[in-house]
Design a protein around this motif. Structure first.
Motif, PDB file in Angstrom:
ATOM      1  N   TYR A  11       0.855  -1.188   0.000  1.00 25.89           N
ATOM      2  CA  TYR A  11       0.000   0.000   0.000  1.00 25.89           C
ATOM      3  C   TYR A  11       0.893   1.241   0.000  1.00 25.89           C
ATOM      4  O   TYR A  11       1.919   1.288   0.671  1.00 25.89           O
ATOM      5  N   GLY A  12       0.501   2.253  -0.776  1.00 26.54           N
ATOM      6  CA  GLY A  12       1.210   3.532  -0.772  1.00 26.54           C
ATOM      7  C   GLY A  12       2.356   3.637  -1.764  1.00 26.54           C
ATOM      8  O   GLY A  12       2.935   4.707  -1.919  1.00 26.54           O
ATOM      9  N   VAL A  13       2.694   2.546  -2.443  1.00 21.79           N
ATOM     10  CA  VAL A  13       3.787   2.559  -3.416  1.00 21.79           C
ATOM     11  C   VAL A  13       3.203   2.824  -4.799  1.00 21.79           C
ATOM     12  O   VAL A  13       2.169   2.262  -5.160  1.00 21.79           O
ATOM     13  N   ILE A  14       3.878   3.684  -5.581  1.00 22.31           N
ATOM     14  CA  ILE A  14       3.410   3.962  -6.933  1.00 22.31           C
ATOM     15  C   ILE A  14       4.095   3.022  -7.928  1.00 22.31           C
ATOM     16  O   ILE A  14       5.215   2.598  -7.715  1.00 22.31           O
ATOM     17  N   CYS A  15       3.386   2.690  -9.000  1.00 18.00           N
ATOM     18  CA  CYS A  15       3.852   1.711 -10.008  1.00 18.00           C
ATOM     19  C   CYS A  15       4.686   2.373 -11.093  1.00 18.00           C
ATOM     20  O   CYS A  15       4.372   2.292 -12.285  1.00 18.00           O
ATOM     21  N   GLN A  16       5.722   3.046 -10.684  1.00 21.28           N
ATOM     22  CA  GLN A  16       6.683   3.624 -11.618  1.00 21.28           C
ATOM     23  C   GLN A  16       8.012   3.716 -10.882  1.00 21.28           C
ATOM     24  O   GLN A  16       8.061   3.632  -9.662  1.00 21.28           O
ATOM     25  N   PHE A  17       9.089   3.859 -11.628  1.00 17.66           N
ATOM     26  CA  PHE A  17      10.416   3.916 -11.021  1.00 17.66           C
ATOM     27  C   PHE A  17      10.800   5.324 -10.596  1.00 17.66           C
ATOM     28  O   PHE A  17      11.689   5.501  -9.784  1.00 17.66           O
ATOM     29  N   THR A  18      10.114   6.323 -11.099  1.00 16.22           N
ATOM     30  CA  THR A  18      10.413   7.701 -10.741  1.00 16.22           C
ATOM     31  C   THR A  18       9.609   8.086  -9.500  1.00 16.22           C
ATOM     32  O   THR A  18       8.377   8.040  -9.525  1.00 16.22           O
ATOM     33  N   PRO A  19      10.278   8.452  -8.403  1.00 17.55           N
ATOM     34  CA  PRO A  19       9.545   8.860  -7.197  1.00 17.55           C
ATOM     35  C   PRO A  19       8.660  10.075  -7.472  1.00 17.55           C
ATOM     36  O   PRO A  19       8.946  10.886  -8.341  1.00 17.55           O
ATOM     37  N   GLU A  20       7.568  10.164  -6.702  1.00 13.30           N
ATOM     38  CA  GLU A  20       6.615  11.243  -6.917  1.00 13.30           C
ATOM     39  C   GLU A  20       5.877  11.551  -5.624  1.00 13.30           C
ATOM     40  O   GLU A  20       5.471  10.652  -4.907  1.00 13.30           O
ATOM     41  N   SER A  21       5.728  12.801  -5.336  1.00 17.17           N
ATOM     42  CA  SER A  21       4.901  13.332  -4.241  1.00 17.17           C
ATOM     43  C   SER A  21       4.961  12.533  -2.936  1.00 17.17           C
ATOM     44  O   SER A  21       3.943  12.201  -2.369  1.00 17.17           O
ATOM     45  N   GLY A  22       6.158  12.245  -2.482  1.00 16.56           N
ATOM     46  CA  GLY A  22       6.313  11.610  -1.181  1.00 16.56           C
ATOM     47  C   GLY A  22       6.007  10.129  -1.115  1.00 16.56           C
ATOM     48  O   GLY A  22       6.060   9.531  -0.048  1.00 16.56           O
ATOM     49  N   HIS A  23       5.652   9.499  -2.228  1.00 15.89           N
ATOM     50  CA  HIS A  23       5.376   8.063  -2.257  1.00 15.89           C
ATOM     51  C   HIS A  23       6.651   7.290  -2.547  1.00 15.89           C
ATOM     52  O   HIS A  23       7.519   7.758  -3.279  1.00 15.89           O
ATOM     53  N   GLN A  24       6.743   6.095  -2.012  1.00 15.54           N
ATOM     54  CA  GLN A  24       7.787   5.191  -2.450  1.00 15.54           C
ATOM     55  C   GLN A  24       7.440   4.744  -3.866  1.00 15.54           C
ATOM     56  O   GLN A  24       6.270   4.743  -4.253  1.00 15.54           O
ATOM     57  N   SER A  25       8.461   4.335  -4.624  1.00 15.83           N
ATOM     58  CA  SER A  25       8.240   3.879  -5.991  1.00 15.83           C
ATOM     59  C   SER A  25       8.866   2.500  -6.169  1.00 15.83           C
ATOM     60  O   SER A  25       9.499   1.958  -5.256  1.00 15.83           O
ATOM     61  N   LEU A  26       8.710   1.940  -7.350  1.00 15.42           N
ATOM     62  CA  LEU A  26       9.305   0.638  -7.645  1.00 15.42           C
ATOM     63  C   LEU A  26      10.811   0.663  -7.436  1.00 15.42           C
ATOM     64  O   LEU A  26      11.407  -0.349  -7.047  1.00 15.42           O
ATOM     65  N   LYS A  27      11.434   1.810  -7.649  1.00 20.17           N
ATOM     66  CA  LYS A  27      12.882   1.965  -7.479  1.00 20.17           C
ATOM     67  C   LYS A  27      13.324   1.607  -6.054  1.00 20.17           C
ATOM     68  O   LYS A  27      14.454   1.161  -5.843  1.00 20.17           O
ATOM     69  N   ASP A  28      12.435   1.801  -5.077  1.00 15.78           N
ATOM     70  CA  ASP A  28      12.761   1.497  -3.683  1.00 15.78           C
ATOM     71  C   ASP A  28      12.780  -0.003  -3.398  1.00 15.78           C
ATOM     72  O   ASP A  28      13.225  -0.422  -2.324  1.00 15.78           O
ATOM     73  N   PHE A  29      12.283  -0.823  -4.337  1.00 19.00           N
ATOM     74  CA  PHE A  29      12.156  -2.260  -4.109  1.00 19.00           C
ATOM     75  C   PHE A  29      12.849  -3.122  -5.170  1.00 19.00           C
ATOM     76  O   PHE A  29      13.361  -4.186  -4.863  1.00 19.00           O
ATOM     77  N   ILE A  30      12.807  -2.680  -6.428  1.00 22.32           N
ATOM     78  CA  ILE A  30      13.295  -3.484  -7.553  1.00 22.32           C
ATOM     79  C   ILE A  30      14.635  -2.903  -8.023  1.00 22.32           C
ATOM     80  O   ILE A  30      14.668  -1.776  -8.509  1.00 22.32           O
ATOM     81  N   PRO A  31      15.734  -3.676  -7.887  1.00 23.76           N
ATOM     82  CA  PRO A  31      17.053  -3.131  -8.234  1.00 23.76           C
ATOM     83  C   PRO A  31      17.426  -3.268  -9.709  1.00 23.76           C
ATOM     84  O   PRO A  31      18.612  -3.254 -10.048  1.00 23.76           O
TER      85      PRO A  31
END
Length: 179
Positions: A11-31
């Motif tokens: 919950y709360g993670v956006i489905c893109q690699f570019t971070p946006e508006s304080g949300h975690q993104s895929l970049k925070d999980f997928i290396p």
């Protein structure tokens, strides 16, 4: 080489690699920056996201013409009855389109369910119910819009499966390479 990753999006993670508006993104999980999601889940939804490094496979997974079924576990406010489920099975008229027929059934709370952070909002005098919805399309916020249209707002939305792939055994924030 074509590769496929199964990711249990929290919950709360956006489905893109570019971070946006304080949300975690895929970049925070997928290396792996050369992978891209095959379809999306909004930040308020959890569960299975498939990522691939192969554009043709990405298209085959996400394009509606291939009709890959997507299974959602939906916790709604209230207790839907059989006529409500029948409406979902026939397709629901939304503002801008009518949904394709869905498979809709009530279900027990999933035994493998993980806690959500933050937890959903409970109201003392209103019950909640779990449903399974299987769709062959995936328009923006479609499940939430469908349940709202039949007067049972979504409280929690988990995508459990896309085609043959499931989130079973993958904890939130974890991923697995399957090919």
């Amino acid at each position: 080489m074509s590769r496929l990753i199964l990711f249990n999006k929290p919950y709360g993670v956006i489905c893109q690699f570019t971070p946006e508006s304080g949300h975690q993104s895929l970049k925070d999980f997928i290396p792996f920056p050369s992978f891209y999601p095959a379809g999306r889940l909004d930040a308020d939804s959890e569960g299975l996201v498939l990522l691939t490094n192969d554009g043709k496979l990405q298209n085959k997974i996400s394009h509606p013409k291939f009709k890959l079924p997507k299974t959602y576990w939906v916790q709604v406010e209230g207790e839907p009855d059989e006529p409500t489920l029948a409406k979902l099975r026939q397709g629901v008229v939304l503002n801008d389109f009518k949904t394709q027929p869905a498979q809709a059934s009530l279900m027990d709370e999933p035994s493998c369910l993980w806690p959500r952070t933050p937890p959903i909002r409970f109201r003392k005098n209103i019950a909640t119910t779990w449903m399974s919805l299987v769709l062959n399309e995936g328009k923006n916020r479609q499940v939430r819009r469908m349940t709202a249209a039949v007067l049972f707002p979504t409280l929690r939305l988990i995508r459990y499966a896309i085609g043959q792939y499931t989130v079973q055994g993958i904890a939130p924030g974890e991923w697995r390479i399957v090919q």
